[in-house]
Design a protein around this motif. Structure first.
Motif, PDB file in Angstrom:
ATOM      1  N   UNK A 371       4.158   0.231  15.277  1.00 48.45           N
ATOM      2  CA  UNK A 371       3.514  -0.049  16.577  1.00 48.45           C
ATOM      3  C   UNK A 371       2.118  -0.614  16.369  1.00 48.45           C
ATOM      4  N   UNK A 372       1.366  -0.052  15.433  1.00 47.86           N
ATOM      5  CA  UNK A 372       0.033  -0.601  15.126  1.00 47.86           C
ATOM      6  C   UNK A 372       0.136  -2.049  14.650  1.00 47.86           C
ATOM      7  N   UNK A 373       1.112  -2.331  13.817  1.00 46.06           N
ATOM      8  CA  UNK A 373       1.287  -3.701  13.320  1.00 46.06           C
ATOM      9  C   UNK A 373       1.686  -4.648  14.443  1.00 46.06           C
ATOM     10  N   UNK A 374       2.564  -4.204  15.327  1.00 46.62           N
ATOM     11  CA  UNK A 374       2.970  -5.062  16.446  1.00 46.62           C
ATOM     12  C   UNK A 374       1.795  -5.359  17.367  1.00 46.62           C
ATOM     13  N   UNK A 375       0.970  -4.377  17.648  1.00 50.84           N
ATOM     14  CA  UNK A 375      -0.210  -4.618  18.487  1.00 50.84           C
ATOM     15  C   UNK A 375      -1.160  -5.606  17.840  1.00 50.84           C
ATOM     16  N   UNK A 376      -1.323  -5.510  16.517  1.00 47.80           N
ATOM     17  CA  UNK A 376      -2.208  -6.446  15.831  1.00 47.80           C
ATOM     18  C   UNK A 376      -1.649  -7.860  15.848  1.00 47.80           C
ATOM     19  N   UNK A 377      -0.332  -8.011  15.755  1.00 51.95           N
ATOM     20  CA  UNK A 377       0.278  -9.341  15.746  1.00 51.95           C
ATOM     21  C   UNK A 377       0.267  -9.986  17.123  1.00 51.95           C
ATOM     22  N   UNK A 378       0.357  -9.190  18.164  1.00 51.01           N
ATOM     23  CA  UNK A 378       0.410  -9.744  19.518  1.00 51.01           C
ATOM     24  C   UNK A 378      -0.980  -9.953  20.124  1.00 51.01           C
ATOM     25  N   UNK A 379      -1.871  -8.995  19.949  1.00 46.09           N
ATOM     26  CA  UNK A 379      -3.191  -9.089  20.567  1.00 46.09           C
ATOM     27  C   UNK A 379      -4.151  -9.968  19.773  1.00 46.09           C
ATOM     28  N   UNK A 380      -4.042  -9.953  18.433  1.00 44.75           N
ATOM     29  CA  UNK A 380      -4.856 -10.802  17.557  1.00 44.75           C
ATOM     30  C   UNK A 380      -6.352 -10.627  17.819  1.00 44.75           C
ATOM     31  N   UNK A 381      -6.791  -9.389  17.812  1.00 44.06           N
ATOM     32  CA  UNK A 381      -8.206  -9.073  17.967  1.00 44.06           C
ATOM     33  C   UNK A 381      -8.709  -8.367  16.715  1.00 44.06           C
ATOM     34  N   UNK A 382     -10.026  -8.352  16.603  1.00 41.52           N
ATOM     35  CA  UNK A 382     -10.622  -7.757  15.417  1.00 41.52           C
ATOM     36  C   UNK A 382     -10.315  -6.267  15.340  1.00 41.52           C
ATOM     37  N   UNK A 383     -10.335  -5.595  16.490  1.00 35.85           N
ATOM     38  CA  UNK A 383     -10.086  -4.156  16.498  1.00 35.85           C
ATOM     39  C   UNK A 383      -8.658  -3.842  16.073  1.00 35.85           C
ATOM     40  N   UNK A 384      -7.694  -4.639  16.550  1.00 37.16           N
ATOM     41  CA  UNK A 384      -6.298  -4.387  16.184  1.00 37.16           C
ATOM     42  C   UNK A 384      -6.044  -4.719  14.718  1.00 37.16           C
ATOM     43  N   UNK A 385      -6.716  -5.747  14.201  1.00 32.92           N
ATOM     44  CA  UNK A 385      -6.592  -6.040  12.769  1.00 32.92           C
ATOM     45  C   UNK A 385      -7.136  -4.886  11.928  1.00 32.92           C
ATOM     46  N   UNK A 422      10.043  -4.024   6.107  1.00 35.22           N
ATOM     47  CA  UNK A 422       9.609  -5.001   7.109  1.00 35.22           C
ATOM     48  C   UNK A 422       8.166  -4.756   7.551  1.00 35.22           C
ATOM     49  N   UNK A 423       7.785  -3.493   7.668  1.00 37.67           N
ATOM     50  CA  UNK A 423       6.402  -3.186   8.051  1.00 37.67           C
ATOM     51  C   UNK A 423       5.433  -3.633   6.960  1.00 37.67           C
ATOM     52  N   UNK A 424       5.786  -3.410   5.697  1.00 39.60           N
ATOM     53  CA  UNK A 424       4.897  -3.802   4.595  1.00 39.60           C
ATOM     54  C   UNK A 424       4.786  -5.325   4.508  1.00 39.60           C
ATOM     55  N   UNK A 425       5.909  -6.035   4.646  1.00 41.03           N
ATOM     56  CA  UNK A 425       5.874  -7.510   4.601  1.00 41.03           C
ATOM     57  C   UNK A 425       5.073  -8.060   5.770  1.00 41.03           C
ATOM     58  N   UNK A 426       5.224  -7.451   6.949  1.00 42.61           N
ATOM     59  CA  UNK A 426       4.423  -7.881   8.098  1.00 42.61           C
ATOM     60  C   UNK A 426       2.939  -7.632   7.890  1.00 42.61           C
ATOM     61  N   UNK A 427       2.605  -6.560   7.179  1.00 41.51           N
ATOM     62  CA  UNK A 427       1.200  -6.291   6.868  1.00 41.51           C
ATOM     63  C   UNK A 427       0.626  -7.366   5.959  1.00 41.51           C
ATOM     64  N   UNK A 428       1.405  -7.822   4.982  1.00 39.84           N
ATOM     65  CA  UNK A 428       0.941  -8.881   4.079  1.00 39.84           C
ATOM     66  C   UNK A 428       0.719 -10.186   4.834  1.00 39.84           C
ATOM     67  N   UNK A 429       1.607 -10.506   5.763  1.00 44.63           N
ATOM     68  CA  UNK A 429       1.538 -11.780   6.480  1.00 44.63           C
ATOM     69  C   UNK A 429       0.564 -11.769   7.647  1.00 44.63           C
ATOM     70  N   UNK A 430      -0.010 -10.634   7.972  1.00 51.48           N
ATOM     71  CA  UNK A 430      -0.865 -10.561   9.163  1.00 51.48           C
ATOM     72  C   UNK A 430      -2.085 -11.461   9.029  1.00 51.48           C
TER      73      UNK A 430
END
Length: 717
Positions: A371-385, A422-430
């Motif tokens: 959920x944290x990763x999805x919020x960071x990918x959708x909102x694209x803000x410094x706080x979510x990153x 999938x969560x780890x790969x998404x973290x790398x690509x963020x």
């Protein structure tokens, strides 16, 4: 007739069946009941709060209004009947039959609060007997006598005395001074002797008092002893004192001794829920914040509690341990990293006790990470990153990789492997920038661990080979660094780090380690040549473009080892007599190859030993190197060096000094211009030039001998 009325003027409950049937049924409390003999009407009221005499007097007073003639007759003939005493004893007797509620309710305590009740009772007893009995001061002689008696024949009374003294000693650690206790401990030596005596001898004495067997095969249940009820209060008091003592200590050695004693007493704690909860709380504190030995002992005690009463304590302990782990890995340093690794391994050991409970915890916490990763990918803000790119998030990913790897094979936990990858790969690509290359290295290392332990193919190499394409290793570094970059304790690189030489050196080392480690996990697979082909192409292209020998040497060595292993697998594969579709034969072939060993696996084992030694030397020598004050070499500028040389050799040259001009042209010594002071120059200008003789003119025309000087260039040239 009057007597008839007085006799049968009674409640319904006092009437017989015949009398009741003759009087008729009343439908309400206020219905008029006729006398069964004379026909007089009376009003029946059922008032349970008033006595019978009072009710009768009220009825006679109402008779004055309803039948005045009869009332006057009673006044004239029977005055005592109207003026009788209405305070009969039946009212008090009826009231005694029923319980009266108190004016104020008292608060009731739980059954587990026996120690608190004992403290209250002790406080009341001390107030009553304060004048008669004074507190007894504990001495070393008393402790010695208790020790001898406890070893000879322990009795409940002796155990009670020792428990009271131990309670007084523990009270001094809180600053209470033991004022409410029977005994008083005022000396530090007495305190140490008493605590040491309890730690060494109390457990054995309890076993003898309760007649418990000490066989390892038989589970000890102290509450099953016939003498448990008699000694339960004293045991509760002692166990509470041990937990309180554990919470007040600061010396690591004493904490370790008390933890060992508490580990012995765990069967007693499990019989008392409240004391057990307090002990678990202190054990969790020591496991997460204590010294190294205290952490290990606390973990052993927690593991023992969960194994004995898994249904009751496992889930809450796992939850609290995970929360403590997350809190302690917020900051990572070389000193904190071993502690974090210890917590990872011990928490994995606790999760191995029950895979069903582990699945529930892992599902919830991996879902939170997603959920944290999805919020960071959708909102694209410094706080979510920042909610993803932090140490807590990375260490949690690595924890669940270790849990799934350690507990494999497990049909219960198998479905969690794919979402975690999938969560780890998404973290790398963020945020795939060069500043977060250290974070990428951590994620790749977690994926390699998960892939190798679960026999699951995870595409890790593309994230590593991408670095070779993005970074220009031929570019000269902008600045030199004093010490190398430790990629194990950083997630992000600063702007200054990106232009340092240590940045590229560290990248090459990390890429070499991770690529070699990944190929080692796949060295025995039948498809290794096809898996290694893209990497071979990338490494050849890198070696063709890179001109730095220090970077080309490790990559060329890695390329040679990969090609050697590919040739080995290809040769063995050609001799196989089965097809690719035969999965059973493929698994058996790969198992045989791994048992025999491959060139890459043999090289990896040797490299791993050397690498571990290097890491140990770095860790052990780091503090010594930091304490040394190494001399710093300062390079002087060209102009400063020139001025100093002039001052040093000015006595050797009587002629005029050279010009300070820095134009980079050839300068002959005989034609240099002279610089004079301003006052001397004015005097020379005022004087007229003097004529020269013929010999002087000839000598001047011939000139001096030509001198060849070194070419001097400026810094810019």
């Amino acid at each position: 007739m009057l007597n008839c009325c007085l006799v049968f003027f009674r409640k319904l409950e006092d009437l017989s069946v015949d009398e009741f049937m003759q009087s008729g049924f009343c439908q309400s409390a206020d219905e008029q009941l006729p006398c069964v003999f004379c026909g007089c009407l009376f009003i029946h009221r059922d008032d349970g709060k008033k006595g019978k005499a009072t009710q009768h007097k009220q009825q006679l007073s109402r008779l004055k209004n309803k039948d005045p003639a009869f009332y006057k007759f009673l006044q004239a003939n029977d005055q005592t009947l109207l003026n009788f005493d209405d305070t009969d004893s039946s009212e008090d007797e009826d009231e005694r039959k029923y319980h009266k509620l108190p004016s104020a309710l008292e608060e009731a305590g739980s059954d587990d609060d026996v120690c608190d009740d004992e403290d209250d009772k002790g406080q009341k007893a001390s107030k009553k007997s304060k004048k008669a009995v004074e507190t007894i001061k504990v001495t070393e002689k008393m402790i010695a006598d208790w020790k001898v008696a406890m070893k000879k024949e322990p009795t409940p009374r002796l155990f009670r005395e020792v428990t009271q003294a131990f309670k007084a000693a523990v009270a001094t650690t809180k600053g209470e001074g033991g004022s409410l206790c029977r005994y008083k401990v005022a000396d530090s030596s007495v305190f140490n002797a008493l605590v040491l005596f309890c730690i060494r001898d109390i457990f054995v004495a309890l076993q003898r008092i309760l007649n418990l067997k000490t066989e390892k095969d038989q589970k000890m249940v102290p509450s099953a002893s016939p003498k448990w009820q008699k000694n339960q209060i004293d045991i509760k008091m002692y166990l509470s004192g041990v937990v309180q003592l554990l919470s007040c200590l600061t010396e690591a050695t004493v904490i370790s001794a008390v933890l060992r004693h508490a580990n012995q007493l765990i069967p007693y704690y499990l019989c008392l829920p409240k004391q057990s909860r307090h002990l678990v709380k202190q054990l969790l504190k020591q496991w997460s914040t204590g010294e190294e030995t205290s952490r290990v002992l606390a973990f052993l005690a927690l593991n023992k509690i969960c194994r004995h009463k898994q249904d009751k304590y496992l889930n809450p302990i796992l939850k609290q341990m995970y929360i403590s782990y997350v809190q302690n890995c917020k900051f990572t340093s070389p000193n904190a990293l071993p502690m974090i690794n210890f917590m990872q391994r011990t928490l994995t050991e606790m999760y191995s006790l029950d895979t069903q409970a582990t699945y529930q915890h892992a599902f919830i916490y991996i879902r939170q990470l997603a959920i944290h990763l999805r919020n960071a990918m959708t909102m694209k803000k410094k706080e979510t990153y920042q909610s993803v790119y932090n140490w807590q998030y990375i260490h949690c990913l690595y924890l669940w990789c270790r849990v799934l790897s350690t507990l494999h094979p497990s049909d219960v936990l198998q479905p969690l492997i794919y979402p975690l990858c999938q969560v780890i790969i998404g973290t790398v690509k963020l945020v795939p920038t060069s500043r977060y290359y250290p974070l990428r290295m951590h994620c790749c290392r977690a994926l390699i661990l998960l892939s190798s332990s679960t026999n699951t193919f995870v595409p890790v190499l593309p994230f590593l080979l991408e670095i070779l394409q993005q970074v220009d290793f031929n570019k000269k570094p902008g600045r030199m660094s004093k010490k190398p970059i430790n990629f194990a304790v950083i997630l992000k690189l600063g702007t200054v780090n990106l232009i340092e030489k240590a940045y590229k050196d560290g990248l090459i080392d990390q890429l070499y380690d991770l690529i070699l480690e990944y190929f080692h996990t796949q060295a025995g697979t039948i498809g290794f040549p096809e898996l290694a082909l893209p990497t071979v192409i990338q490494l050849k292209a890198f070696l063709k473009e890179c001109k730095v020998a220090n970077y080309c040497k490790p990559m060329r060595q890695l390329l040679e080892k990969v090609q050697e292993n590919s040739s080995h697998i290809t040769g063995r594969r050609q001799k196989a007599a089965f097809g690719v579709a035969d999965a059973t034969a493929v698994v058996a072939w790969e198992k045989q190859i791994c048992e025999e060993g491959t060139p890459l696996s043999r090289y990896y084992s040797q490299w791993k030993k050397l690498r571990e030694k290097e890491i140990q030397l770095e860790i052990s020598g780091k503090e010594r190197m930091e304490d040394l004050e190494l001399p710093e070499v300062k390079r002087r500028k060209f102009q400063e060096k020139k001025v100093e040389d002039k001052k040093e050799f000015k006595d050797l040259f009587d002629t005029d000094s050279e010009s300070d001009g820095d134009d980079g042209r050839f300068k002959l010594k005989g034609k240099l211009t002279h610089k004079l002071p301003t006052s001397q120059g004015d005097e020379m200008a005022s004087k007229a030039p003097q004529p020269l003789s013929s010999s002087a003119l000839i000598k001047l025309a011939e000139g001096d001998e030509d001198l060849v000087e070194d070419l001097e260039l400026s810094d810019d040239d």
